[in-house]
Scaffold this motif. Structure first.
Motif, PDB file in Angstrom:
ATOM      1  N   ASN A  42      -8.494  12.101  -3.936  1.00  0.00           N
ATOM      2  CA  ASN A  42      -7.807  13.308  -3.503  1.00  0.00           C
ATOM      3  C   ASN A  42      -7.141  13.129  -2.146  1.00  0.00           C
ATOM      4  O   ASN A  42      -6.432  14.010  -1.679  1.00  0.00           O
ATOM      5  N   THR A  43      -7.403  11.984  -1.517  1.00  0.00           N
ATOM      6  CA  THR A  43      -6.763  11.696  -0.237  1.00  0.00           C
ATOM      7  C   THR A  43      -5.268  11.524  -0.454  1.00  0.00           C
ATOM      8  O   THR A  43      -4.832  10.784  -1.341  1.00  0.00           O
ATOM      9  N   GLN A  44      -4.484  12.163   0.363  1.00  0.00           N
ATOM     10  CA  GLN A  44      -3.041  12.228   0.137  1.00  0.00           C
ATOM     11  C   GLN A  44      -2.382  10.858   0.071  1.00  0.00           C
ATOM     12  O   GLN A  44      -1.477  10.637  -0.729  1.00  0.00           O
ATOM     13  N   ASP A  45      -2.849   9.923   0.892  1.00  0.00           N
ATOM     14  CA  ASP A  45      -2.159   8.642   0.999  1.00  0.00           C
ATOM     15  C   ASP A  45      -2.834   7.522   0.222  1.00  0.00           C
ATOM     16  O   ASP A  45      -2.526   6.348   0.428  1.00  0.00           O
ATOM     17  N   PHE A  46      -3.763   7.859  -0.670  1.00  0.00           N
ATOM     18  CA  PHE A  46      -4.387   6.876  -1.548  1.00  0.00           C
ATOM     19  C   PHE A  46      -3.726   6.903  -2.918  1.00  0.00           C
ATOM     20  O   PHE A  46      -3.505   7.973  -3.496  1.00  0.00           O
ATOM     21  N   ILE A  47      -3.390   5.709  -3.434  1.00  0.00           N
ATOM     22  CA  ILE A  47      -2.771   5.594  -4.748  1.00  0.00           C
ATOM     23  C   ILE A  47      -3.643   4.695  -5.614  1.00  0.00           C
ATOM     24  O   ILE A  47      -3.783   3.504  -5.329  1.00  0.00           O
ATOM     25  N   PRO A  48      -4.256   5.228  -6.675  1.00  0.00           N
ATOM     26  CA  PRO A  48      -5.016   4.361  -7.581  1.00  0.00           C
ATOM     27  C   PRO A  48      -4.086   3.322  -8.210  1.00  0.00           C
ATOM     28  O   PRO A  48      -3.028   3.673  -8.747  1.00  0.00           O
ATOM     29  N   CYS A  49      -4.464   2.051  -8.125  1.00  0.00           N
ATOM     30  CA  CYS A  49      -3.554   1.002  -8.589  1.00  0.00           C
ATOM     31  C   CYS A  49      -4.323  -0.291  -8.812  1.00  0.00           C
ATOM     32  O   CYS A  49      -5.107  -0.721  -7.958  1.00  0.00           O
ATOM     33  N   ASP A  50      -4.089  -0.921  -9.956  1.00  0.00           N
ATOM     34  CA  ASP A  50      -4.604  -2.256 -10.265  1.00  0.00           C
ATOM     35  C   ASP A  50      -3.426  -3.207 -10.169  1.00  0.00           C
ATOM     36  O   ASP A  50      -2.476  -3.118 -10.967  1.00  0.00           O
ATOM     37  N   VAL A  51      -3.444  -4.119  -9.211  1.00  0.00           N
ATOM     38  CA  VAL A  51      -2.277  -4.979  -8.980  1.00  0.00           C
ATOM     39  C   VAL A  51      -2.029  -5.965 -10.115  1.00  0.00           C
ATOM     40  O   VAL A  51      -0.967  -6.599 -10.163  1.00  0.00           O
ATOM     41  N   THR A  52      -2.994  -6.117 -11.029  1.00  0.00           N
ATOM     42  CA  THR A  52      -2.742  -6.978 -12.186  1.00  0.00           C
ATOM     43  C   THR A  52      -1.941  -6.252 -13.250  1.00  0.00           C
ATOM     44  O   THR A  52      -1.552  -6.857 -14.253  1.00  0.00           O
ATOM     45  N   ASN A  53      -1.676  -4.973 -13.038  1.00  0.00           N
ATOM     46  CA  ASN A  53      -0.915  -4.157 -13.981  1.00  0.00           C
ATOM     47  C   ASN A  53       0.439  -3.833 -13.366  1.00  0.00           C
ATOM     48  O   ASN A  53       0.532  -3.036 -12.425  1.00  0.00           O
ATOM     49  N   ALA A  54       1.508  -4.431 -13.874  1.00  0.00           N
ATOM     50  CA  ALA A  54       2.838  -4.242 -13.296  1.00  0.00           C
ATOM     51  C   ALA A  54       3.277  -2.784 -13.352  1.00  0.00           C
ATOM     52  O   ALA A  54       3.965  -2.299 -12.440  1.00  0.00           O
ATOM     53  N   GLU A  55       2.877  -2.065 -14.390  1.00  0.00           N
ATOM     54  CA  GLU A  55       3.249  -0.654 -14.484  1.00  0.00           C
ATOM     55  C   GLU A  55       2.564   0.175 -13.409  1.00  0.00           C
ATOM     56  O   GLU A  55       3.160   1.118 -12.871  1.00  0.00           O
ATOM     57  N   ASP A  56       1.323  -0.154 -13.084  1.00  0.00           N
ATOM     58  CA  ASP A  56       0.635   0.526 -11.978  1.00  0.00           C
ATOM     59  C   ASP A  56       1.410   0.346 -10.673  1.00  0.00           C
ATOM     60  O   ASP A  56       1.569   1.292  -9.890  1.00  0.00           O
ATOM     61  N   LEU A  57       1.878  -0.863 -10.433  1.00  0.00           N
ATOM     62  CA  LEU A  57       2.620  -1.134  -9.203  1.00  0.00           C
ATOM     63  C   LEU A  57       3.938  -0.370  -9.174  1.00  0.00           C
ATOM     64  O   LEU A  57       4.323   0.181  -8.138  1.00  0.00           O
ATOM     65  N   GLN A  58       4.623  -0.310 -10.294  1.00  0.00           N
ATOM     66  CA  GLN A  58       5.870   0.455 -10.361  1.00  0.00           C
ATOM     67  C   GLN A  58       5.614   1.935 -10.121  1.00  0.00           C
ATOM     68  O   GLN A  58       6.383   2.605  -9.409  1.00  0.00           O
TER      69      GLN A  58
END
Length: 246
Positions: A42-58
């Motif tokens: 819920n932190t405003q500047d946190f983005i859930p992301c798995d860097v092994t997933n290109a779509e997550d990074l996009q």
């Protein structure tokens, strides 16, 4: 750095957190992309992301652009250190995980952010290691991944340079983060004295006879991303207390 927008992968702990703190001190808007559950989502500047997933990074970059309308600095910091393995006991699963996070993750973090960095004439900083300049026995997978990061950095610097984008790498030596302390302790089970001796041995290999701090690594990274380094691209900066000076 005031009003600049920064993306840091692996930004919720260790060196990533130190980078985030340094850039926030300078007034930057910092977004930390990291695995789901690694911080309060819920932190405003946190983005859930798995860097092994290109779509997550996009999606991470799209989220930043939707909120802040620009991206000025991209720090590809997320990484993984596999257990020590001799050459004859290499693990396919560990090898693939190391390359997926440390190599593909770095390359596709750049790929996802390239257009936004072109628009801002921004900066990318990639996390390498002393293992990207030489190697340690029993760390073939990790050493290979950090050598690869330097190839990615040099190619990207050539590719993005004509668009005004600088791309550099930073190569820390041993840093007394919780992750390093945990790895050293795992090799010295139930023996605090042995763990301290192992850390002291690492320090004695350096010209400064100590380990570097996370804050020192972050300060060097901040320099490379700042206007003070506006003429610097395609380089790897060691921050290792002089490990190669002896």
């Amino acid at each position: 750095m005031t009003e600049q927008v920064v993306l840091i992968t692996g930004g919720t702990g260790g060196l990533g957190m130190a980078f985030a703190q340094r850039f926030r001190q300078a007034g930057a808007r910092v977004y930390c992309a990291d695995l789901p559950g690694s911080a309060d989502e819920n932190t405003q500047d946190f983005i859930p992301c798995d860097v092994t997933n290109a779509e997550d990074l996009q999606r991470a970059v799209a989220h930043i652009l939707a909120q802040s309308e620009r991206l000025d600095v991209c720090i590809a910091n997320a990484g993984w250190v596999p257990p020590w393995r001799s050459t004859q006991t290499l693990s396919v699963d560990e090898w693939d995980k190391t390359q997926a996070i440390n190599v593909r993750g770095v390359a596709f973090t750049l790929a996802a952010s390239a257009q936004a960095l072109k628009a801002s004439r921004g900066v990318a900083l990639l996390m390498s290691s002393i293992n990207g300049r030489f190697a340690h026995g029993q760390q073939m997978a990790y050493s290979a991944s950090k050598h690869a990061v330097l190839g990615i950095m040099r190619a990207a610097a050539r590719d993005l340079g004509p668009h005004g984008v600088r791309v550099n790498a930073i190569a820390p030596g041993p840093v007394a983060t919780q992750a390093l302390l945990g790895r050293v302790a795992a090799r010295q089970p139930n023996h605090d004295t042995a763990t301290q001796q192992a850390l002291q041995t690492m320090a004695e290999r350096n010209a400064l006879k100590r380990l570097v701090s996370a804050e020192e690594v972050a300060e060097a990274g901040y320099f490379l991303c700042s206007s003070a380094a506006s003429g610097i691209t395609g380089v790897v900066l060691p921050v290792d207390a002089g490990i190669e000076s002896l």
